[in-house]
Design a protein around this motif. Structure first.
Motif, PDB file in Angstrom:
ATOM      1  N   TYR A  57       0.842  -1.206   0.000  1.00 31.72           N
ATOM      2  CA  TYR A  57       0.000   0.000   0.000  1.00 31.72           C
ATOM      3  C   TYR A  57       0.873   1.251   0.000  1.00 31.72           C
ATOM      4  O   TYR A  57       0.646   2.190  -0.771  1.00 31.72           O
ATOM      5  CB  TYR A  57      -0.881  -0.062   1.247  1.00 31.72           C
ATOM      6  N   CYS A  60       2.905   1.520  -3.446  1.00 26.13           N
ATOM      7  CA  CYS A  60       2.115   1.438  -4.671  1.00 26.13           C
ATOM      8  C   CYS A  60       2.343   0.119  -5.422  1.00 26.13           C
ATOM      9  O   CYS A  60       2.350   0.085  -6.648  1.00 26.13           O
ATOM     10  CB  CYS A  60       2.382   2.644  -5.573  1.00 26.13           C
ATOM     11  N   LEU A  62       0.547  -2.475  -6.487  1.00 21.65           N
ATOM     12  CA  LEU A  62      -0.848  -2.856  -6.699  1.00 21.65           C
ATOM     13  C   LEU A  62      -1.017  -4.358  -6.907  1.00 21.65           C
ATOM     14  O   LEU A  62      -2.053  -4.922  -6.547  1.00 21.65           O
ATOM     15  CB  LEU A  62      -1.434  -2.077  -7.887  1.00 21.65           C
ATOM     16  N   GLU A  63      -0.004  -5.004  -7.433  1.00 23.45           N
ATOM     17  CA  GLU A  63      -0.083  -6.449  -7.674  1.00 23.45           C
ATOM     18  C   GLU A  63      -0.217  -7.216  -6.350  1.00 23.45           C
ATOM     19  O   GLU A  63      -1.065  -8.100  -6.219  1.00 23.45           O
ATOM     20  CB  GLU A  63       1.160  -6.914  -8.435  1.00 23.45           C
ATOM     21  N   ASN A  66      -3.646  -6.487  -4.774  1.00 23.81           N
ATOM     22  CA  ASN A  66      -4.678  -7.232  -5.494  1.00 23.81           C
ATOM     23  C   ASN A  66      -4.692  -8.702  -5.076  1.00 23.81           C
ATOM     24  O   ASN A  66      -5.752  -9.296  -4.891  1.00 23.81           O
ATOM     25  CB  ASN A  66      -4.439  -7.109  -7.005  1.00 23.81           C
ATOM     26  N   MET A  90      -9.419  -1.289  -6.120  1.00 25.94           N
ATOM     27  CA  MET A  90      -8.064  -1.230  -6.671  1.00 25.94           C
ATOM     28  C   MET A  90      -7.860   0.055  -7.477  1.00 25.94           C
ATOM     29  O   MET A  90      -6.802   0.682  -7.388  1.00 25.94           O
ATOM     30  CB  MET A  90      -7.780  -2.468  -7.540  1.00 25.94           C
ATOM     31  N   GLU A  91      -8.854   0.452  -8.231  1.00 26.17           N
ATOM     32  CA  GLU A  91      -8.776   1.689  -9.012  1.00 26.17           C
ATOM     33  C   GLU A  91      -8.658   2.903  -8.083  1.00 26.17           C
ATOM     34  O   GLU A  91      -7.871   3.819  -8.339  1.00 26.17           O
ATOM     35  CB  GLU A  91     -10.010   1.814  -9.918  1.00 26.17           C
ATOM     36  N   LYS A  94      -5.169   3.043  -6.707  1.00 24.81           N
ATOM     37  CA  LYS A  94      -4.252   3.524  -7.743  1.00 24.81           C
ATOM     38  C   LYS A  94      -4.349   5.043  -7.900  1.00 24.81           C
ATOM     39  O   LYS A  94      -3.332   5.732  -7.958  1.00 24.81           O
ATOM     40  CB  LYS A  94      -4.575   2.839  -9.068  1.00 24.81           C
ATOM     41  N   ASN A  95      -5.571   5.556  -7.935  1.00 23.65           N
ATOM     42  CA  ASN A  95      -5.787   6.976  -8.204  1.00 23.65           C
ATOM     43  C   ASN A  95      -5.660   7.878  -6.973  1.00 23.65           C
ATOM     44  O   ASN A  95      -5.289   9.045  -7.110  1.00 23.65           O
ATOM     45  CB  ASN A  95      -7.163   7.201  -8.832  1.00 23.65           C
ATOM     46  N   CYS A  98      -1.782   5.793  -4.111  1.00 23.17           N
ATOM     47  CA  CYS A  98      -0.407   5.622  -4.601  1.00 23.17           C
ATOM     48  C   CYS A  98       0.386   6.922  -4.571  1.00 23.17           C
ATOM     49  O   CYS A  98       0.016   7.898  -5.228  1.00 23.17           O
ATOM     50  CB  CYS A  98      -0.424   5.066  -6.024  1.00 23.17           C
TER      51      CYS A  98
END
Length: 165
Positions: A57, A60, A62-63, A66, A90-91, A94-95, A98
């Protein structure tokens, strides 16, 4: 003389009343018993998983995030409401997260309890820091995470996040 006696009596009653009211209004502080894990190995596993998720987290990754979130995730946030779409969560990370937000776990606050035939529940306190505003104060918030163990594959299925302000 009679008026002096009445004055002394009135002052005495007033003083006793004040002391009585003060005694009744004092707050009793009950010290919380020290938490001792019922299953140290499970505790260590969940704390390691929590660290893995929030290291991802904070960087960043994300993998990894997820991978640790279940497809049937339910994320309850006291200010944002309920989110049930892993894709949308998840989106949003990311937005909105991150490079912008960092989470730290508050030492000594984590408790872990087994859930028979399912996994574990984790409770604790953490802080989030807005990296865009380094001088902004972070207030501890509470969380509850339900972890599901599917043959050694641990994932978060339910998350509850609350804030004090």
């Amino acid at each position: 003389m009679k008026s002096k006696l009445l004055l002394v009596l009135a002052l005495g009653i007033f003083t006793i009343s004040c002391v009585s009211i003060r005694a009744k209004s004092e707050v009793t502080v009950v010290k919380k018993a020290t938490y001792i894990p019922v299953d140290q190995e499970l505790y260590n596993t969940i704390v390691d998983l929590d660290k893995r998720f929030f290291d991802a987290y904070n960087t960043c990754d994300l993998e990894t995030q997820n991978e640790l979130l279940s497809e049937d995730i339910e994320f309850f946030h006291d200010k944002g409401g309920l989110s049930t779409s892993k894709t949308q969560i998840m989106e949003a990370m990311k937005n909105n997260i991150c490079g912008k937000v960092t989470r730290t776990l508050i030492d000594g606050t984590v408790e872990v309890y087994p859930i028979a035939g399912y996994g574990a529940v984790q409770m604790g306190e953490h802080k989030f820091y807005n990296n865009q505003e380094p001088s902004a104060k972070s207030i501890p918030s509470k969380f509850v995470t339900i972890w599901k163990n599917d043959n050694g594959n641990w994932q978060m299925t339910r998350i509850v996040s609350t804030h004090k302000n």
